[in-house]
Design a protein around this motif. Structure first.
Motif, PDB file in Angstrom:
ATOM      1  N   HIS A  68       0.838  -1.200   0.000  1.00 35.82           N
ATOM      2  CA  HIS A  68       0.000   0.000   0.000  1.00 35.82           C
ATOM      3  C   HIS A  68       0.871   1.248   0.000  1.00 35.82           C
ATOM      4  O   HIS A  68       1.953   1.267   0.589  1.00 35.82           O
ATOM      5  N   ARG A  69       0.365   2.296  -0.659  1.00 35.40           N
ATOM      6  CA  ARG A  69       1.056   3.573  -0.740  1.00 35.40           C
ATOM      7  C   ARG A  69       0.221   4.647  -0.055  1.00 35.40           C
ATOM      8  O   ARG A  69      -0.974   4.782  -0.327  1.00 35.40           O
ATOM      9  N   LEU A  70       0.876   5.397   0.815  1.00 37.31           N
ATOM     10  CA  LEU A  70       0.236   6.492   1.534  1.00 37.31           C
ATOM     11  C   LEU A  70       0.762   7.825   0.994  1.00 37.31           C
ATOM     12  O   LEU A  70       1.888   7.901   0.487  1.00 37.31           O
ATOM     13  N   PRO A  71      -0.035   8.888   1.092  1.00 35.10           N
ATOM     14  CA  PRO A  71       0.429  10.203   0.628  1.00 35.10           C
ATOM     15  C   PRO A  71       1.681  10.653   1.378  1.00 35.10           C
ATOM     16  O   PRO A  71       1.772  10.492   2.605  1.00 35.10           O
ATOM     17  N   LEU A  72       2.621  11.224   0.650  1.00 34.81           N
ATOM     18  CA  LEU A  72       3.885  11.665   1.241  1.00 34.81           C
ATOM     19  C   LEU A  72       3.715  13.081   1.786  1.00 34.81           C
ATOM     20  O   LEU A  72       4.080  14.064   1.145  1.00 34.81           O
ATOM     21  N   ASN A  73       3.152  13.186   2.988  1.00 31.83           N
ATOM     22  CA  ASN A  73       2.906  14.501   3.576  1.00 31.83           C
ATOM     23  C   ASN A  73       4.119  15.045   4.327  1.00 31.83           C
ATOM     24  O   ASN A  73       4.080  16.167   4.846  1.00 31.83           O
ATOM     25  N   ALA A  74       5.200  14.268   4.402  1.00 30.79           N
ATOM     26  CA  ALA A  74       6.491  14.740   4.916  1.00 30.79           C
ATOM     27  C   ALA A  74       7.567  14.076   4.065  1.00 30.79           C
ATOM     28  O   ALA A  74       8.275  13.193   4.529  1.00 30.79           O
ATOM     29  N   PRO A  75       7.656  14.463   2.771  1.00 31.75           N
ATOM     30  CA  PRO A  75       8.515  13.762   1.816  1.00 31.75           C
ATOM     31  C   PRO A  75       9.914  13.534   2.367  1.00 31.75           C
ATOM     32  O   PRO A  75      10.480  14.434   2.995  1.00 31.75           O
ATOM     33  N   PRO A  76      10.463  12.321   2.188  1.00 33.19           N
ATOM     34  CA  PRO A  76       9.917  11.237   1.353  1.00 33.19           C
ATOM     35  C   PRO A  76       9.007  10.273   2.102  1.00 33.19           C
ATOM     36  O   PRO A  76       8.781   9.159   1.635  1.00 33.19           O
ATOM     37  N   HIS A  77       8.486  10.685   3.268  1.00 36.52           N
ATOM     38  CA  HIS A  77       7.726   9.759   4.106  1.00 36.52           C
ATOM     39  C   HIS A  77       6.279  10.224   4.288  1.00 36.52           C
ATOM     40  O   HIS A  77       5.925  11.375   3.970  1.00 36.52           O
ATOM     41  N   ALA A  78       5.471   9.320   4.820  1.00 38.02           N
ATOM     42  CA  ALA A  78       4.124   9.652   5.286  1.00 38.02           C
ATOM     43  C   ALA A  78       4.180   9.733   6.806  1.00 38.02           C
ATOM     44  O   ALA A  78       4.749   8.847   7.454  1.00 38.02           O
ATOM     45  N   ILE A  79       3.600  10.791   7.393  1.00 31.53           N
ATOM     46  CA  ILE A  79       3.825  11.036   8.818  1.00 31.53           C
ATOM     47  C   ILE A  79       2.521  11.225   9.595  1.00 31.53           C
ATOM     48  O   ILE A  79       1.563  11.824   9.094  1.00 31.53           O
ATOM     49  N   HIS A  80       2.474  10.629  10.785  1.00 31.46           N
ATOM     50  CA  HIS A  80       1.502  10.923  11.851  1.00 31.46           C
ATOM     51  C   HIS A  80       0.063  10.492  11.582  1.00 31.46           C
ATOM     52  O   HIS A  80      -0.849  10.889  12.311  1.00 31.46           O
ATOM     53  N   GLY A  81      -0.208   9.725  10.532  1.00 32.08           N
ATOM     54  CA  GLY A  81      -1.550   9.211  10.331  1.00 32.08           C
ATOM     55  C   GLY A  81      -2.505  10.193   9.689  1.00 32.08           C
ATOM     56  O   GLY A  81      -2.124  11.283   9.265  1.00 32.08           O
ATOM     57  N   THR A  82      -3.777   9.785   9.640  1.00 32.04           N
ATOM     58  CA  THR A  82      -4.819  10.606   9.017  1.00 32.04           C
ATOM     59  C   THR A  82      -5.780  11.211  10.030  1.00 32.04           C
ATOM     60  O   THR A  82      -6.539  12.122   9.699  1.00 32.04           O
ATOM     61  N   GLY A  83      -5.761  10.704  11.267  1.00 32.37           N
ATOM     62  CA  GLY A  83      -6.728  11.165  12.264  1.00 32.37           C
ATOM     63  C   GLY A  83      -6.639  12.638  12.574  1.00 32.37           C
ATOM     64  O   GLY A  83      -7.649  13.295  12.828  1.00 32.37           O
ATOM     65  N   ARG A  84      -5.429  13.195  12.533  1.00 31.64           N
ATOM     66  CA  ARG A  84      -5.245  14.612  12.880  1.00 31.64           C
ATOM     67  C   ARG A  84      -5.819  15.545  11.813  1.00 31.64           C
ATOM     68  O   ARG A  84      -5.992  16.741  12.063  1.00 31.64           O
ATOM     69  N   ASP A  85      -6.091  15.022  10.611  1.00 29.74           N
ATOM     70  CA  ASP A  85      -6.632  15.832   9.516  1.00 29.74           C
ATOM     71  C   ASP A  85      -8.103  15.536   9.253  1.00 29.74           C
ATOM     72  O   ASP A  85      -8.640  15.952   8.217  1.00 29.74           O
ATOM     73  N   THR A  86      -8.748  14.838  10.177  1.00 32.33           N
ATOM     74  CA  THR A  86     -10.111  14.353   9.976  1.00 32.33           C
ATOM     75  C   THR A  86     -11.069  15.028  10.943  1.00 32.33           C
ATOM     76  O   THR A  86     -10.696  15.346  12.072  1.00 32.33           O
ATOM     77  N   GLU A  87     -12.308  15.219  10.512  1.00 30.24           N
ATOM     78  CA  GLU A  87     -13.359  15.700  11.407  1.00 30.24           C
ATOM     79  C   GLU A  87     -13.966  14.507  12.136  1.00 30.24           C
ATOM     80  O   GLU A  87     -14.448  13.561  11.518  1.00 30.24           O
ATOM     81  N   TRP A  88     -13.940  14.536  13.466  1.00 29.36           N
ATOM     82  CA  TRP A  88     -14.470  13.456  14.285  1.00 29.36           C
ATOM     83  C   TRP A  88     -15.903  13.784  14.723  1.00 29.36           C
ATOM     84  O   TRP A  88     -16.309  14.943  14.727  1.00 29.36           O
ATOM     85  N   GLN A  89     -16.632  12.753  15.117  1.00 29.77           N
ATOM     86  CA  GLN A  89     -18.008  12.913  15.571  1.00 29.77           C
ATOM     87  C   GLN A  89     -18.098  12.660  17.081  1.00 29.77           C
ATOM     88  O   GLN A  89     -17.349  11.848  17.637  1.00 29.77           O
ATOM     89  N   LEU A  90     -19.032  13.345  17.716  1.00 29.24           N
ATOM     90  CA  LEU A  90     -19.233  13.217  19.156  1.00 29.24           C
ATOM     91  C   LEU A  90     -20.087  11.988  19.461  1.00 29.24           C
ATOM     92  O   LEU A  90     -21.151  11.810  18.880  1.00 29.24           O
ATOM     93  N   ALA A  91     -19.596  11.155  20.388  1.00 28.32           N
ATOM     94  CA  ALA A  91     -20.368   9.990  20.825  1.00 28.32           C
ATOM     95  C   ALA A  91     -21.083  10.265  22.150  1.00 28.32           C
ATOM     96  O   ALA A  91     -22.235   9.889  22.334  1.00 28.32           O
ATOM     97  N   ARG A  92     -20.378  10.936  23.084  1.00 28.04           N
ATOM     98  CA  ARG A  92     -21.015  11.285  24.356  1.00 28.04           C
ATOM     99  C   ARG A  92     -20.223  12.415  25.003  1.00 28.04           C
ATOM    100  O   ARG A  92     -19.057  12.626  24.695  1.00 28.04           O
ATOM    101  N   GLN A  93     -20.883  13.099  25.940  1.00 31.10           N
ATOM    102  CA  GLN A  93     -20.237  14.223  26.610  1.00 31.10           C
ATOM    103  C   GLN A  93     -20.903  14.498  27.942  1.00 31.10           C
ATOM    104  O   GLN A  93     -22.129  14.393  28.080  1.00 31.10           O
ATOM    105  N   SER A  94     -20.073  14.807  28.949  1.00 30.89           N
ATOM    106  CA  SER A  94     -20.555  15.331  30.215  1.00 30.89           C
ATOM    107  C   SER A  94     -19.632  16.472  30.598  1.00 30.89           C
ATOM    108  O   SER A  94     -18.825  16.927  29.788  1.00 30.89           O
ATOM    109  N   GLY A  95     -19.717  16.932  31.828  1.00 25.35           N
ATOM    110  CA  GLY A  95     -18.876  18.055  32.233  1.00 25.35           C
ATOM    111  C   GLY A  95     -17.402  17.717  32.313  1.00 25.35           C
ATOM    112  O   GLY A  95     -16.548  18.596  32.141  1.00 25.35           O
ATOM    113  N   THR A  96     -17.076  16.441  32.573  1.00 23.70           N
ATOM    114  CA  THR A  96     -15.683  16.039  32.746  1.00 23.70           C
ATOM    115  C   THR A  96     -15.250  14.924  31.803  1.00 23.70           C
ATOM    116  O   THR A  96     -14.091  14.500  31.844  1.00 23.70           O
TER     117      THR A  96
END
Length: 264
Positions: A68-96
């Motif tokens: 598999h080939r991943l985008p080279l976002n830190a050429p010549p390598h791919a770095i730190h995954g895709t989660g940091r560039d993704t919009e996440w959804q809320l599953a639950r929340q309270s005050g803490t």
């Protein structure tokens, strides 16, 4: 479960935590007694590294016979995954507490779900990441990349830890596969702690904060003037290739991290 378009704030005592789910579900602000501890900006704070950590060499990894080939976002390598560039959804929340998720998609070649939860008390933060698949098994990694401010007033931060080894870093910034005695900084290096990650950050006269994880890998990065990074992760850089950890339908990848602190 709901779509989140704004930050989520948690508070316990005089500690405040802000999560930005739109920009990678990162901790965008972490304040103790009104003092900000994280570098500010969309690239900073403390972001999750998933489904891989650090650099994947030349953006290539195998799952059995599949290449598999991943985008080279830190050429010549791919770095730190895709989660940091993704919009996440809320599953639950309270005050803490709060929990979020997103579904893996291109450019990651496998389907699955990533979850992240936060639990805050007056003197401790617990963060957990999980990666699961409902179909094909695949190698994955997970961890965090916090940017702690070097200076919060007074003397700059001091980093202290005891590692069993340091991964020798090659000219391509990837581990060579050779383990060496830990060397003095500055660092952009991966260390092994078989009894679990345990790194102390001390701002003299102000605050002491300890980063812990049951996993044994941590990257320390302190080559910038503004901030230092203590990055617990489930495997070393380029680990998709060198130490693959398969996520299967009955064996998800899970990792936890705690920050605990006290005033000095």
């Amino acid at each position: 479960m709901s779509r989140v378009t704004k930050n989520v704030r948690l508070a316990a005592g005089d500690t405040e935590l802000t999560v930005d789910p739109v920009h990678g579900c990162r901790i965008s602000s972490f304040r103790v007694g009104g003092t900000e501890l994280l570098r500010q900006g969309e690239r900073y704070g403390s972001f999750p590294m998933v489904p891989w950590c650090g650099r994947t060499g030349n953006g290539l990894f195998r799952n059995g016979a599949e290449l598999h080939r991943l985008p080279l976002n830190a050429p010549p390598h791919a770095i730190h995954g895709t989660g940091r560039d993704t919009e996440w959804q809320l599953a639950r929340q309270s005050g803490t507490e709060a929990a979020f998720f997103y579904d893996l998609a291109d450019p990651w070649p496998y389907k699955g779900r990533v979850t992240q939860s936060f639990e805050l008390t007056e003197d401790e933060l617990t963060v957990r990441l999980g990666v699961e698949t409902y179909e094909n098994s695949f190698p994955a990694q997970a961890g965090w990349h916090p940017w702690f401010l070097r200076d919060i007033g007074g003397e700059g931060v001091r980093i202290s830890f005891e590692a069993a080894w340091q991964e020798e870093r090659g000219e391509d910034h990837l581990p060579t596969g050779r383990r060496i005695e830990p060397e003095p900084g500055p660092w952009d290096d991966c260390f092994g702690m078989p009894d679990g990650v345990d790194v102390k950050l001390t701002w003299p006269g102000r605050l002491e904060l300890t980063v812990k994880s049951r996993d044994e890998w941590v990257v320390i990065y302190d080559e910038q003037d503004e901030a230092v990074c203590v990055e617990p992760q489930s495997g070393p850089p380029n680990g998709l290739n060198t130490t693959p950890r398969l996520v299967t339908p009955i064996d998800p990848l899970e990792i936890g991290m705690t920050w605990s602190w006290k005033r000095l």
